[in-house]
Design a protein around this motif. Sequence first.
Motif, PDB file in Angstrom:
ATOM      1  N   ARG A   1       0.846  -1.202   0.000  1.00  0.00           N
ATOM      2  CA  ARG A   1       0.000   0.000   0.000  1.00  0.00           C
ATOM      3  C   ARG A   1       0.883   1.255   0.000  1.00  0.00           C
TER       4      ARG A   1
ATOM      5  N   ASP B   1       1.809   4.245  -3.054  1.00  0.00           N
ATOM      6  CA  ASP B   1       1.460   5.626  -2.729  1.00  0.00           C
ATOM      7  C   ASP B   1       0.000   5.759  -2.257  1.00  0.00           C
ATOM      8  N   GLU B   2      -0.514   4.691  -1.655  1.00  0.00           N
ATOM      9  CA  GLU B   2      -1.836   4.773  -1.022  1.00  0.00           C
ATOM     10  C   GLU B   2      -1.646   5.260   0.400  1.00  0.00           C
ATOM     11  N   ARG B   3      -2.714   5.767   1.013  1.00  0.00           N
ATOM     12  CA  ARG B   3      -2.615   6.237   2.391  1.00  0.00           C
ATOM     13  C   ARG B   3      -3.000   5.139   3.375  1.00  0.00           C
TER      14      ARG B   3
ATOM     15  N   SER C   1       2.501   9.085   4.353  1.00  0.00           N
ATOM     16  CA  SER C   1       1.673   7.883   4.150  1.00  0.00           C
ATOM     17  C   SER C   1       0.515   7.771   5.136  1.00  0.00           C
TER      18      SER C   1
END
Lengths: 312, 122
Positions: free
Chosen positions: A15, A19-21, A145
């Motif tokens: 994740r 580059d997902e939070r 993040s």
Amino acid sequence: MEQGDFQARIDFQSRIDGDERIEPRDAMPEGYRKTLIRQIAQHAHSEIIGMQPEGNWITRAPSLRRKTILVAKVQDEAGHGLYLYSAAETLGAERDELLGLLHAGRQKYSTIFNYPTTSWADVAAIGWLVDGAAIMNQVPLTRCSYGPYARAMTRVCKEESFHQRQGFEAMTVLAAGTPEQRRMAQDALDRWWWPSLMMFGPSDGDSPNSAQSMAWGIKRFSNDELRQRFVDATVPQATHLGLTVPDPDLRWDGEHWRSGEIDWTEFYEVMRGDGPCNRERLRNRVAAHEDGAWVREAAAAYADKQAARAAA
Amino acid sequence: MSEGAFTAAGGHGAVPTTGVPSGEGAPARPRAQPLWEVFVRSARGLSHTHVGSLHAPDAHLALRNARDLYTRRQEGVSIWVVPAAEVVASSPDEKDAFFDPAGDKPYRHPTFYSVPDGLTHL
């Protein structure tokens, strides 16, 4: 490590790499959670301790205009602290506990706020340099993040740019003023320049934890990279003001402004608690908290009474 | 020279990243003020959006504090505060199973259907 944990760790890192939070209730490594709580808490502490050096000048601001601006700015710092404590709490920390750790001197805040503000020009210099350095640090954090921290930073950065501009404007007025005002401006730059460079932390070679923070997407640029950006951005501003950066070794290498050696002994002394104002800052913070105890107690008693009446 | 690790990523300047307690998982104190989630309608015609949280002893003060904390620059025309303890949320652990039913129904989107070239208003 159990199979489930292993899978959760892979999911977590993929994740981050995508580059997902990460959001509050997601599975996350304990180290990530602890690192973030510590960092966000100390960032929050810096905001609320940071109210003191400038708060010192509210009653003596040179005009009503400057005074209203300064009040708004100091109020913003309180707000920034609250956004950040709120973000830390999404990770399972208790606000009262974090404040307790600050008051006991067990968690730290930025060294910069342990320097005194001895003239009005210091208020201008703090807005220009200290908030300018803070923006360099905080803008990359809007893409950090951890979702709640990134969102708090977006809000903070919007407000911070007013802080920097009002400081630069106040500095501009002093630098274009009487010879005495000019001296004040230069004196403030002389005293705030090096502590501002120290705000970015020890050089990359002395920052062993940076790699982990980078892998976790908390930190996006190294201490030295951010410091270099600040120097490159700020030197031309000083030139514009007609002021001299107090660094005889400062030179242009064709691409960047390269500064001289930073005195890290001073940084570590201030961090350990031996800066000019460490004791005073903490004493004021603890006193403000204790002096406000009766207000919190009264509000709690009132809330209890209203709740009891509503239930009756 | 190095005396533990420091990061400047903490915004207002370098702070230590080692040798400092995280403050995580500490027990709540008996008189801790309740936590409230704050939602702000930024303009008429838009929904309330979650902006963050705050502590306050009661709903009335939660609203006042929310105004001072989240609308210092006219960011809102209306505020909701909701006790954080009252929020019921789906669990991230069962995220896949929970949202699965919608996963195999692309025909619910207009892009599932082909439209002949040259035709409009479809």
